[in-house]
Design a protein around this motif. Structure first.
Motif, PDB file in Angstrom:
ATOM      1  N   TYR A  83     -51.425 -30.160 -41.761  1.00  0.00           N
ATOM      2  CA  TYR A  83     -51.054 -30.206 -40.351  1.00  0.00           C
ATOM      3  C   TYR A  83     -51.617 -29.000 -39.617  1.00  0.00           C
ATOM      4  CZ  TYR A  83     -47.383 -26.746 -41.270  1.00  0.00           C
ATOM      5  OH  TYR A  83     -46.703 -25.628 -41.635  1.00  0.00           O
ATOM      6  N   VAL A  84     -51.650 -29.109 -38.304  1.00  0.00           N
ATOM      7  CA  VAL A  84     -52.072 -28.027 -37.419  1.00  0.00           C
ATOM      8  C   VAL A  84     -50.881 -27.685 -36.549  1.00  0.00           C
ATOM      9  CG1 VAL A  84     -53.592 -27.422 -35.498  1.00  0.00           C
ATOM     10  CG2 VAL A  84     -54.478 -28.787 -37.396  1.00  0.00           C
ATOM     11  N   SER A  85     -50.642 -26.394 -36.362  1.00  0.00           N
ATOM     12  CA  SER A  85     -49.560 -25.938 -35.505  1.00  0.00           C
ATOM     13  C   SER A  85     -50.135 -25.011 -34.444  1.00  0.00           C
ATOM     14  CB  SER A  85     -48.519 -25.193 -36.340  1.00  0.00           C
ATOM     15  OG  SER A  85     -47.474 -24.736 -35.522  1.00  0.00           O
ATOM     16  N   VAL A  86     -49.728 -25.218 -33.182  1.00  0.00           N
ATOM     17  CA  VAL A  86     -50.158 -24.340 -32.096  1.00  0.00           C
ATOM     18  C   VAL A  86     -48.930 -23.851 -31.342  1.00  0.00           C
ATOM     19  CG1 VAL A  86     -52.436 -25.397 -31.847  1.00  0.00           C
ATOM     20  CG2 VAL A  86     -50.538 -26.251 -30.493  1.00  0.00           C
ATOM     21  N   TYR A  87     -49.082 -22.711 -30.687  1.00  0.00           N
ATOM     22  CA  TYR A  87     -47.975 -22.116 -29.949  1.00  0.00           C
ATOM     23  C   TYR A  87     -47.986 -22.545 -28.490  1.00  0.00           C
ATOM     24  CZ  TYR A  87     -47.492 -19.160 -34.022  1.00  0.00           C
ATOM     25  OH  TYR A  87     -47.305 -18.717 -35.300  1.00  0.00           O
ATOM     26  N   ILE A  88     -46.797 -22.765 -27.959  1.00  0.00           N
ATOM     27  CA  ILE A  88     -46.628 -23.144 -26.557  1.00  0.00           C
ATOM     28  C   ILE A  88     -45.542 -22.259 -25.949  1.00  0.00           C
ATOM     29  CG2 ILE A  88     -47.503 -25.493 -26.731  1.00  0.00           C
ATOM     30  CD1 ILE A  88     -43.896 -25.360 -26.749  1.00  0.00           C
ATOM     31  N   THR A  89     -45.493 -22.224 -24.610  1.00  0.00           N
ATOM     32  CA  THR A  89     -44.525 -21.351 -23.945  1.00  0.00           C
ATOM     33  C   THR A  89     -43.373 -22.099 -23.295  1.00  0.00           C
ATOM     34  OG1 THR A  89     -45.903 -21.361 -21.971  1.00  0.00           O
ATOM     35  CG2 THR A  89     -46.200 -19.522 -23.510  1.00  0.00           C
ATOM     36  N   ASP A  90     -43.444 -23.433 -23.235  1.00  0.00           N
ATOM     37  CA  ASP A  90     -42.376 -24.219 -22.607  1.00  0.00           C
ATOM     38  C   ASP A  90     -42.242 -25.541 -23.350  1.00  0.00           C
ATOM     39  OD1 ASP A  90     -41.128 -26.231 -20.833  1.00  0.00           O
ATOM     40  OD2 ASP A  90     -41.178 -24.634 -19.331  1.00  0.00           O
ATOM     41  N   ILE A  91     -41.142 -25.710 -24.052  1.00  0.00           N
ATOM     42  CA  ILE A  91     -40.956 -26.881 -24.915  1.00  0.00           C
ATOM     43  C   ILE A  91     -40.869 -28.174 -24.111  1.00  0.00           C
ATOM     44  CG2 ILE A  91     -38.432 -26.916 -25.172  1.00  0.00           C
ATOM     45  CD1 ILE A  91     -40.678 -27.000 -28.197  1.00  0.00           C
ATOM     46  N   GLU A  92     -40.195 -28.160 -22.969  1.00  0.00           N
ATOM     47  CA  GLU A  92     -40.048 -29.378 -22.170  1.00  0.00           C
ATOM     48  C   GLU A  92     -41.352 -29.771 -21.497  1.00  0.00           C
ATOM     49  OE1 GLU A  92     -37.511 -31.383 -22.453  1.00  0.00           O
ATOM     50  OE2 GLU A  92     -36.559 -29.912 -23.767  1.00  0.00           O
ATOM     51  N   GLU A  93     -42.089 -28.782 -20.983  1.00  0.00           N
ATOM     52  CA  GLU A  93     -43.389 -29.059 -20.380  1.00  0.00           C
ATOM     53  C   GLU A  93     -44.340 -29.629 -21.430  1.00  0.00           C
ATOM     54  OE1 GLU A  93     -46.035 -26.678 -17.088  1.00  0.00           O
ATOM     55  OE2 GLU A  93     -44.743 -25.520 -18.404  1.00  0.00           O
ATOM     56  N   ALA A  94     -44.301 -29.042 -22.627  1.00  0.00           N
ATOM     57  CA  ALA A  94     -45.141 -29.522 -23.723  1.00  0.00           C
ATOM     58  C   ALA A  94     -44.776 -30.950 -24.102  1.00  0.00           C
ATOM     59  CB  ALA A  94     -44.999 -28.607 -24.940  1.00  0.00           C
ATOM     60  N   ALA A  95     -43.487 -31.249 -24.185  1.00  0.00           N
ATOM     61  CA  ALA A  95     -43.042 -32.599 -24.536  1.00  0.00           C
ATOM     62  C   ALA A  95     -43.545 -33.613 -23.518  1.00  0.00           C
ATOM     63  CB  ALA A  95     -41.520 -32.654 -24.641  1.00  0.00           C
ATOM     64  N   ILE A 126     -46.249 -36.144 -40.357  1.00  0.00           N
ATOM     65  CA  ILE A 126     -46.364 -35.097 -39.346  1.00  0.00           C
ATOM     66  C   ILE A 126     -47.661 -34.345 -39.612  1.00  0.00           C
ATOM     67  CG2 ILE A 126     -45.426 -32.902 -38.549  1.00  0.00           C
ATOM     68  CD1 ILE A 126     -42.625 -34.075 -39.159  1.00  0.00           C
ATOM     69  N   ASN A 127     -48.548 -34.301 -38.600  1.00  0.00           N
ATOM     70  CA  ASN A 127     -49.787 -33.554 -38.772  1.00  0.00           C
ATOM     71  C   ASN A 127     -50.160 -32.700 -37.566  1.00  0.00           C
ATOM     72  OD1 ASN A 127     -50.737 -35.609 -37.110  1.00  0.00           O
ATOM     73  ND2 ASN A 127     -51.699 -36.696 -38.784  1.00  0.00           N
ATOM     74  N   PHE A 128     -49.275 -32.649 -36.551  1.00  0.00           N
ATOM     75  CA  PHE A 128     -49.514 -31.789 -35.388  1.00  0.00           C
ATOM     76  C   PHE A 128     -48.166 -31.261 -34.917  1.00  0.00           C
ATOM     77  CE2 PHE A 128     -50.310 -31.245 -30.742  1.00  0.00           C
ATOM     78  CZ  PHE A 128     -51.225 -30.202 -30.857  1.00  0.00           C
TER      79      PHE A 128
END
Length: 126
Positions: free
Chosen positions: A4-16, A45-47
């Motif tokens: 899998y690949v994991s990236v960082y985000i700053t807003d969980i709801e915006e990302a969703a 799960i891969n992302f």
């Protein structure tokens, strides 16, 4: 090779909002959502998106390029259009392009956090 690949985000709801719509065009589904993680995939799960501070987001570093497989050209077009509707920016419009594996139909967008995303259709040779 890669699980899998994991990236960082700053807003969980915006990302969703962005990724639920965009990845649905490629038949990815959301497998889990917590206060700090959202996980997507096809069968597995891969992302994974992980909530973090801005230090880890591409606005403060070199952007990451993630290419997702598409099943057909329509999925590539839908991926591009849906990304734009949800705040993404065009990097490359959908088109045929030369690729190390041969000619592909692909598009490139930048997500709402600055990551470079691509949808790639490797059509059957024949």
């Amino acid at each position: 090779m890669i699980d899998y690949v994991s990236v960082y985000i700053t807003d969980i709801e915006e990302a969703a909002g962005f990724y639920n719509a965009v990845l649905a065009t490629l038949s990815y589904k959301q497998y889990a959502k917590y206060s700090d993680i959202i996980a997507y995939g096809k069968g597995n799960i891969n992302f994974i998106l992980t909530l973090s501070n801005t230090h880890y987001c591409p606005q403060n570093s070199n952007p990451i390029h993630i290419a997702f497989s598409a099943a057909n050209m329509q999925q590539v077009d839908d991926f591009h259009n849906t990304a734009l509707i949800h705040g993404g920016k065009t990097e490359r419009k959908p088109a045929f392009r030369e690729h190390p594996c041969g000619e592909v139909y692909t598009t490139g967008v930048q997500d709402i956090f600055g990551y470079k995303l691509e949808a790639v259709y490797k059509y059957p040779k024949g």
